[in-house]
Write a protein that holds these residues in place. Structure first.
Motif, PDB file in Angstrom:
ATOM      1  N   GLU A   1     -11.152  -3.303   8.567  1.00 26.12           N
ATOM      2  CA  GLU A   1     -10.391  -3.346   9.820  1.00 26.12           C
ATOM      3  C   GLU A   1      -8.893  -3.117   9.610  1.00 26.12           C
ATOM      4  O   GLU A   1      -8.168  -2.778  10.541  1.00 26.12           O
ATOM      5  CB  GLU A   1     -10.579  -4.701  10.525  1.00 26.12           C
ATOM      6  N   ASN A   2      -8.436  -3.343   8.385  1.00 27.83           N
ATOM      7  CA  ASN A   2      -7.003  -3.216   8.128  1.00 27.83           C
ATOM      8  C   ASN A   2      -6.601  -1.841   7.610  1.00 27.83           C
ATOM      9  O   ASN A   2      -5.434  -1.602   7.308  1.00 27.83           O
ATOM     10  CB  ASN A   2      -6.547  -4.275   7.121  1.00 27.83           C
ATOM     11  N   ILE A   3      -7.572  -0.951   7.505  1.00 26.80           N
ATOM     12  CA  ILE A   3      -7.252   0.406   7.044  1.00 26.80           C
ATOM     13  C   ILE A   3      -6.907   1.262   8.261  1.00 26.80           C
ATOM     14  O   ILE A   3      -7.617   1.234   9.266  1.00 26.80           O
ATOM     15  CB  ILE A   3      -8.445   1.046   6.301  1.00 26.80           C
ATOM     16  N   VAL A   4      -5.796   1.992   8.189  1.00 29.47           N
ATOM     17  CA  VAL A   4      -5.451   2.942   9.256  1.00 29.47           C
ATOM     18  C   VAL A   4      -5.204   4.306   8.625  1.00 29.47           C
ATOM     19  O   VAL A   4      -4.456   4.430   7.659  1.00 29.47           O
ATOM     20  CB  VAL A   4      -4.174   2.531  10.025  1.00 29.47           C
TER      21      VAL A   4
ATOM     22  N   GLY B   1       6.006   3.629  10.392  1.00 33.60           N
ATOM     23  CA  GLY B   1       6.111   2.692  11.510  1.00 33.60           C
ATOM     24  C   GLY B   1       4.980   1.689  11.517  1.00 33.60           C
ATOM     25  O   GLY B   1       5.192   0.479  11.718  1.00 33.60           O
ATOM     26  N   MET B   2       3.788   2.159  11.261  1.00 33.67           N
ATOM     27  CA  MET B   2       2.619   1.265  11.261  1.00 33.67           C
ATOM     28  C   MET B   2       2.745   0.195  10.180  1.00 33.67           C
ATOM     29  O   MET B   2       2.488  -0.978  10.400  1.00 33.67           O
ATOM     30  CB  MET B   2       1.347   2.073  10.995  1.00 33.67           C
ATOM     31  N   ARG B   3       3.140   0.664   9.021  1.00 35.68           N
ATOM     32  CA  ARG B   3       3.220  -0.246   7.879  1.00 35.68           C
ATOM     33  C   ARG B   3       4.329  -1.279   8.084  1.00 35.68           C
ATOM     34  O   ARG B   3       4.179  -2.463   7.771  1.00 35.68           O
ATOM     35  CB  ARG B   3       3.478   0.592   6.615  1.00 35.68           C
TER      36      ARG B   3
ATOM     37  N   LEU C   1      -1.611  -3.936   6.733  1.00 33.12           N
ATOM     38  CA  LEU C   1      -2.377  -2.695   6.853  1.00 33.12           C
ATOM     39  C   LEU C   1      -2.342  -1.874   5.570  1.00 33.12           C
ATOM     40  O   LEU C   1      -1.345  -1.865   4.850  1.00 33.12           O
ATOM     41  CB  LEU C   1      -1.829  -1.830   7.996  1.00 33.12           C
ATOM     42  N   THR C   2      -3.458  -1.186   5.331  1.00 36.45           N
ATOM     43  CA  THR C   2      -3.510  -0.162   4.290  1.00 36.45           C
ATOM     44  C   THR C   2      -3.381   1.165   5.032  1.00 36.45           C
ATOM     45  O   THR C   2      -4.296   1.568   5.742  1.00 36.45           O
ATOM     46  CB  THR C   2      -4.856  -0.213   3.546  1.00 36.45           C
ATOM     47  N   VAL C   3      -2.228   1.800   4.909  1.00 36.50           N
ATOM     48  CA  VAL C   3      -1.976   3.007   5.705  1.00 36.50           C
ATOM     49  C   VAL C   3      -2.066   4.246   4.819  1.00 36.50           C
ATOM     50  O   VAL C   3      -1.357   4.350   3.810  1.00 36.50           O
ATOM     51  CB  VAL C   3      -0.593   2.943   6.385  1.00 36.50           C
ATOM     52  N   VAL C   4      -2.945   5.152   5.191  1.00 34.73           N
ATOM     53  CA  VAL C   4      -3.126   6.386   4.420  1.00 34.73           C
ATOM     54  C   VAL C   4      -2.910   7.577   5.343  1.00 34.73           C
ATOM     55  O   VAL C   4      -3.538   7.685   6.394  1.00 34.73           O
ATOM     56  CB  VAL C   4      -4.537   6.466   3.801  1.00 34.73           C
TER      57      VAL C   4
END
Lengths: 280, 389
Positions: A40-43, A76-78, A84-87
């Protein structure tokens, strides 16, 4: 565990995107299973180009922004929520052309995001124009007499922009891609994997690269020296290195600015469970 | 001798550019504009034109490069669509104030988000207030001719404003039609050479482009721009008359189709006007007095002429392919504005259709006519065609 979706994949047969897709899928599935990543924390953020469809094929949170703007969105997300794990997935036309300045700022800012660049040196979706990584002399639809411009070197650029994890992958080597993606995702700070990814339709370079690439990990090269990394990044010819060129542990932007205070959880909003259990 | 060619709308504009033979073209690929630049690049590669072609790294750079070339005295062109126009907006908005006569074909495509590559007019309709002349084309033939006309209009000394020439994405840009390409020599004579009064590379008369103008002169400069826009109304007709001698076609502000004895008409831009003409024909066979008005010159908007043309009808339906969120739709707004001074105001109805490439069929247009004929209209209500319920 399967994070694939039932969407039909639309890339050409043989496209380098498949290697990136499956390598990333394997890494994420493995690490969700062993508890190192929370699904759920991956974006995921994907740019414009053929690769942009990739977010349709993973059952993960995703955002598909406008051309060139993957790094600032991911940043921005991070910054808003550092759980979050943002890729970010982007193409060479995306981050090295239309959105060039963003990738440089993201690298030097050192926010904890991962960029995976589908670098095929051609605009595949608009059918074959040259990009900033196309070699000089490249003949495309817009340059029938050959590209007059010299290509930029993304690895050198990212190292000198002070990216703290800079690597090159090759879509003909999926196992190695898995290794790079895993390290990039768990690197604390800005990480980028520039993946040499032939476009079978408009710029098929499989044969060219397969003969030339070698893994840095098979040599005694150590990716911990800035100047040696710059020097190594310039190697391009009969031998082309893939692997981690440079790695450095230093404080992330989010830590320096606010010591990991989480804006998202500090907002004055009701708990989601309260909303869901509230009788209407 | 003119030649008939079976080509797409994009290729038709590339043909116009071939005959215009601009000094500089700078562009960046974007669907569905790409085939214009691709075709033109082949003309450059084959030595058919003398153009310096610069494929740049983004649309912002494309328009900046075009501005630089135009300021230096060159005849410079660019082409784009949708997100490309949005990205170059900062520079696009500066061009009219710089008084650079840049002509830019636009292939209309929906604006993000959601991402969509198909036709609507939300891209160019977002740029109606910044001082570009706007011309909308129904088909490939019109896109070709309007591009030729635009060059002369833009470069006229009483105008000196940039022009966008629109065609509908995919519907026209990628659809093949027979297009009459006029005699090369005649067209070259018509478009001539750009002959600017002042330019940056004129070392004997150095001057500055784009300096700061604060409250002292900014307002006055904008007022001059508006005067040039009003001049464009007159010059458009003059240049059109000249082009008529080559083409045999007329270049009015708007096309009136079977309106002489019409009771109700539809007002619609671009390719949908073609579909609407078929609907008009079929309803006419049933004895219904219906007609069509197709605006061509949208900026400057010919209010007086439009009022005279419209006030004789009983009811008017205006079809917009974009929404002006929170306001009346762009074309509907202008029709309402045009009729404000009228003593015999027709009944009006606003329709929005075709966003993001949603099809519109003859049957939809017939339904609009039936609604107008029935008198079931409300000028304050915005209705939607083929919207999923």
């Amino acid at each position: 565990m399967n994070i694939g979706t039932n969407k039909k994949i639309q890339w050409c047969p043989g496209c380098g995107n498949y290697a990136i897709y499956s390598a990333f899928k394997n890494v994420v599935e493995r690490n969700i299973e062993n508890g190192k990543l929370i699904k759920e924390n991956i974006v995921l953020v994907s740019g414009i180009g053929c690769h942009g469809y990739i977010t349709n094929y993973y059952d993960l949170n995703s955002f598909h922004p406008i051309h060139g703007r993957v790094p600032p969105l991911a940043t921005g997300m991070r910054i808003a929520n550092d759980l979050l794990t943002v890729v970010g997935f982007a193409g060479d036309g995306d981050v090295y052309a239309e959105g060039m300045n963003h990738i440089i700022q993201a690298a030097r800012r050192n926010t904890d995001i991962t960029m995976i660049v589908h670098d095929n040196s051609v605009y595949g979706l608009t059918t074959g124009q040259f990009t900033p990584t196309s070699p000089k002399g490249f003949k495309g639809r817009s340059t029938p007499f050959g590209n007059p411009e010299r290509p930029l070197n993304p690895i050198t650029l990212m190292i000198v922009s002070r990216g703290t994890f800079v690597a090159r992958g090759f879509s003909g080597d999926v196992k190695h891609l898995e290794y790079l993606f895993e390290r990039a995702i768990f690197h604390r700070g800005f990480s980028i994997v520039d993946v040499i990814q032939p476009c079978v339709t408009f710029n098929n370079t499989y044969e060219f690269f397969r003969k030339r690439v070698y893994r840095l990990e098979d040599t005694d090269y150590k990716p911990n020296d800035f100047e040696k990394a710059v020097e190594k990044s310039l190697e391009w010819g009969d031998k082309i290195p893939i692997g981690v060129f440079y790695e450095e542990e230093t404080d992330t932007y989010e830590k320096l600015v606010r010591g990991h205070e989480n804006f998202f959880f500090n907002r004055d909003v009701p708990d989601i469970t309260e909303i869901l259990t509230e009788k209407s | 001798m003119s030649k008939w060619k079976s080509i797409t709308g994009a290729q038709a504009v590339a043909e116009a550019m071939r005959q215009i033979n601009p000094d500089v073209v700078a562009a960046y690929p974007i669907t569905p504009q790409t085939p214009i630049v691709e075709q033109f690049a082949s003309f450059v590669a084959n030595g058919i034109v003398d153009t310096e072609m610069i494929p740049v790294e983004s649309e912002h750079s494309a328009m900046s490069c075009t501005v630089g070339a135009s300021a230096a005295g060159a005849r410079a062109m660019c082409a784009t669509a949708s997100q490309g126009l949005a990205l170059m907006w900062e520079v696009v908005a500066a061009v009219p104030g710089l008084r650079l006569p840049i002509v830019m074909p636009i292939v209309n495509r929906a604006l993000s988000a959601p991402i969509n590559i198909h036709c609507d007019h939300s891209d160019s309709m977002g740029a109606t207030t910044i001082g570009w002349i706007q011309i909308y084309s129904e088909n490939a033939q019109e896109a070709y001719e309007n591009t030729l006309l635009a060059i002369r209009l833009a470069e006229h000394k009483d105008v000196l404003l940039p022009v966008m020439v629109m065609q509908d994405g995919f519907i026209i840009s990628h659809g093949v039609e027979n297009v009459e390409i006029f005699d090369d020599d005649a067209v070259r004579k018509f478009v001539g050479e750009r002959n600017p009064d002042r330019y940056l590379l004129d070392v004997d008369h150095p001057y500055t482009i784009g300096p700061l103008a604060l409250p002292d002169y900014y307002f006055e400069i904008k007022r001059q721009q508006e005067e040039a826009m009003q001049n464009a109304l007159k010059v458009y007709l003059e240049v059109g008359d000249e082009l008529s001698k080559i083409s045999g076609h007329k270049y009015p502000y708007f096309e009136e189709y079977k309106t002489e004895d019409a009771e109700v008409v539809i007002v619609v831009l671009s390719s949908t006007a073609g579909t609407a003409k078929d609907a008009v024909d079929e309803l006419r066979e049933e004895g219904k007095k219906v007609g069509l008005i197709k605006p061509i010159l949208f900026r400057p908007f010919p209010y007086k002429e439009m009022r005279k043309a419209l006030e004789k009808f009983k009811a008017i339906g205006v079809l917009d392919r974009s929404i002006a969120f929170g306001a009346y739709a762009p074309l509907y707004t202008e029709v309402r504005n045009a009729l404000f001074e009228s003593e015999n105001k027709p009944k009006l109805q606003s329709y929005v259709y075709g966003l993001g490439g949603k099809d519109i069929f003859k049957s939809d247009i017939k339904k609009v006519f039936e609604e107008l004929l029935s008198g079931n209209v409300n000028p304050e209500e915005q209705r939607y065609i083929r919207l999923r319920g």
